[in-house]
Enzyme design. Structure first.
Site, short mmCIF file in Angstrom:
data_model
loop_
_atom_site.label_atom_id
_atom_site.label_comp_id
_atom_site.label_asym_id
_atom_site.label_seq_id
_atom_site.Cartn_x
_atom_site.Cartn_y
_atom_site.Cartn_z
N LYS A 258 0.85 -1.19 0.00
CA LYS A 258 0.00 0.00 0.00
C LYS A 258 0.89 1.24 0.00
O LYS A 258 1.90 1.29 0.70
CB LYS A 258 -0.90 -0.02 1.23
CG LYS A 258 -1.95 1.07 1.30
CD LYS A 258 -2.83 0.86 2.52
CE LYS A 258 -3.90 1.92 2.66
NZ LYS A 258 -4.77 1.68 3.84
N SER B 179 -9.68 1.67 2.90
CA SER B 179 -8.78 2.42 2.06
C SER B 179 -7.71 1.57 1.40
O SER B 179 -7.02 2.05 0.49
CB SER B 179 -8.10 3.53 2.88
OG SER B 179 -7.26 2.99 3.88
N SER C 75 -10.21 -0.78 7.16
CA SER C 75 -9.62 -0.53 5.86
C SER C 75 -8.82 -1.69 5.28
O SER C 75 -8.38 -1.61 4.14
CB SER C 75 -8.72 0.71 5.92
OG SER C 75 -8.70 1.34 4.67
#
Length: 591
Positions: A167, A247, A271
């Site tokens: 990420k 996210s 998330s």
């Protein structure tokens, strides 16, 4: 109806919520789930975009980062369609151990494995799913080094030569940028690896690149769609016209679409679990401290945790094994030292699962009697009995795979399960304080504060913040002071921990089936495992919550559920891409 008691109505609602487990669809007027704040990892819960509007177009802006394949051009040009066909048969949906077996038998190399994923990303992801934000120009060179080490008898373990995506809030000390998807950080290249990245490299993993995310871990503006970042564009769902959630959107979609076998996400509240659940993969939100938060751009530092994502429990356990360790840059890792260096694959057996007790929320006769004391009318009696019967039947269906595997099931009263504290109370001050502290301590970043970032965005808002920056501005001007924030943080953490600990202690369970989010503030682990597809074709998942450092329990029970159901269904990417025909695509610029 005679049900006028607030408590009766509330318990009815609890029953509906708890037994909607695995359905990654929420429709809340305030953009929030039942027990989470409207802002936390914000638009995980948006009602601003209904299903008919997916896949979402991108705004007309120019700041989207170009995906650069030039370092791999020659290798990709020589990657034949015939070899691609063979590798598709061998590698699509393959686990990390299966890949290692192919390499060990001489049917595959780490270099070719990395090239295979680069080819898939180029063909299927660029300006389509937008899951991968940036590619590591050194990826093939790193893979060749791992091949040479293996040939010399120097394998580093189960991840040796396996590509991993991170990420884009996790720092790497290489040619990759680390940006949280934000324009303000577009040029930052970290001076060193985050601790978890160092652990992965030491284990032989090949860092293939960075994944897209909901910008600033979904804390930019109430209107930003899940999976959108200014630098990454709009991530889309590999199963069709669904919300990809966030996210850690790109990390989930990349795994689901077979652009990578394993990825790393991060979670503050939901998330990792929500995008994993929505995209049909396994996601593990780890116990606070089990994986170091060092050099991870924060949302709320005391709640943030990185975690592994993969298509199977085996792959998630393999990745987690390489990520843990005690880190002097993150004091919380000392609290998790008992599991540092653990090989988590040792817990993946039915024998291990049968030593665990699984709790399931279910309304019982005691609840019925209590409610009837408040409203003893005949109408209420009939309604409540039907509610209890439905609750018990749903619990039986939900737990059938566990019972078939010989795992003990324990009924838990829904009222025993704590709800998540209101994260709104800590988000504004928490984000500002966490981000400003990170910026102050980090060399090489051109912005020094949240206020500076807001001003930079306002210089060209249509290209730098096309959806606005309401959350950033709210955080900058928060009225919560440091003393109040510290008090709220302590209350949120302690009440969540005590509430969950009480459930585990009084029921004697090791794992709880629940979508409740108190685990996040408590710092406890949670796992989602695919449970099939909805009638509309959207993946669903079962969520399990564990005790602090209860990852062995979660992985063992999750493994048994996965073995019993085999519920993951691979997406049809061509069919999904066909739905993108009317979606506008931003043109990357140079500003």
């Amino acid at each position: 109806m005679a049900l006028k008691s607030i408590r009766t109505l509330l318990l009815s609602l609890i029953a509906v919520i708890v037994f909607s487990i695995g359905h990654a669809t929420w429709s809340q007027a305030d953009d929030s789930p039942t027990d989470a704040s409207p802002a936390v990892e914000a638009a995980d819960f948006k009602d601003d975009f209904d299903d008919s509007e997916f896949p979402l177009s991108e705004p007309n802006y120019t700041a989207k980062r170009v995906r650069d394949f030039r370092p791999f051009a020659d290798a990709l040009n020589h990657f034949s369609s015939e070899r691609r066909r063979v590798l598709d048969q061998q590698l699509l949906e393959a686990t990390v151990p299966e890949m290692q077996q192919l390499i060990a038998c001489g049917h595959l190399t780490a270099e070719e494995l990395a090239l295979y994923y680069l080819d898939r990303i180029q063909r299927y992801d660029v300006d389509k799913f937008n899951a991968v934000m940036e590619l590591n120009p050194d990826a093939l060179d790193l893979a060749r080094r791992r091949d040479k080490e293996r040939a010399a008898g120097q394998s580093r373990g189960a991840l040796h030569g396996i590509p991993v995506l991170l990420k884009d809030n996790i720092a790497t000390g290489d040619q990759l940028h680390t940006t949280a998807g934000a324009y303000a950080l577009k040029d930052w290249q970290a001076n060193r690896d985050a601790f978890l990245v160092k652990q992965l490299r030491d284990a032989g993993a090949v860092i293939l690149g960075k994944t897209n995310l909901s910008e600033w871990a979904n804390y930019l503006d109430p209107l930003i769609p899940n999976g959108f970042s200014t630098l990454g564009g709009q991530t889309r769902h590999p199963y069709g016209s669904f919300d990809p959630f966030g996210s850690s959107t790109g990390s989930a979609v990349a795994v689901a679409a077979n652009f990578i076998a394993v990825s790393v996400g991060s979670e503050t509240q939901g998330s990792i679990l929500f995008p994993a659940q929505s995209n049909g993969i396994v996601g593990l939100k780890t116990s606070r401290g089990l994986v170091s938060r060092d050099y991870v751009i924060p949302l709320v530092d005391w709640m943030d945790v990185p975690g592994p994502m993969g298509r199977t429990i085996t792959d998630v356990a393999t990745l987690l094994t390489a990520m843990t360790g005690v880190d002097t840059n993150d004091a919380a890792t000392t609290d998790a030292a008992a599991l540092a260096g653990t090989d988590f694959t040792q817990f993946l057996s039915l024998e291990a699962a049968r030593r665990r007790r699984v709790g399931v929320p279910v309304l019982g006769e005691a609840n019925l009697r209590e409610l009837l004391e408040e409203d003893p009318s005949q109408e209420s009696i009939e309604f409540l009995r039907q509610l209890v019967e439905a609750s018990q039947q749903h619990a039986q269906t939900l737990t059938a795979p566990f019972r078939d595997m010989g795992i003990e099931i324990v009924a838990v009263e829904p009222t025993q399960i704590p709800t998540a504290p209101d994260a709104n109370s800590v988000l504004e001050h928490g984000f500002k304080a966490s981000l400003n502290a990170f910026l102050a301590a980090t060399p090489g970043i051109s912005v020094d504060s949240l206020d500076t970032i807001i001003s930079l965005n306002n210089a060209d808002p249509s290209n730098r913040i096309p959806y606005g920056q309401g959350y950033l501005e709210g955080a900058e001007h928060t009225e919560i002071d440091a003393e109040t924030y510290a008090m709220l943080r302590e209350i949120n953490q302690s009440t969540s921990q005590s509430g969950l600990n009480q459930v585990f202690e009084t029921t004697g369970i090791d794992v709880l089936i629940s979508d409740g989010q108190a685990y996040a503030a408590a710092g406890f682990p949670a796992l989602t495992v695919p449970s099939g597809l909805s009638p509309e074709g959207q993946p669903q998942g079962l969520t399990l919550i564990g005790k602090f450092l209860g990852e062995p329990d979660l992985l063992a029970v999750g493994y048994a559920y996965e073995a019993a159901t085999q519920a993951r269904v691979a997406p049809d990417l061509e069919a999904a891409i066909a739905t993108f025909a009317s979606a506008n695509q931003a043109t990357p610029g140079t500003n």
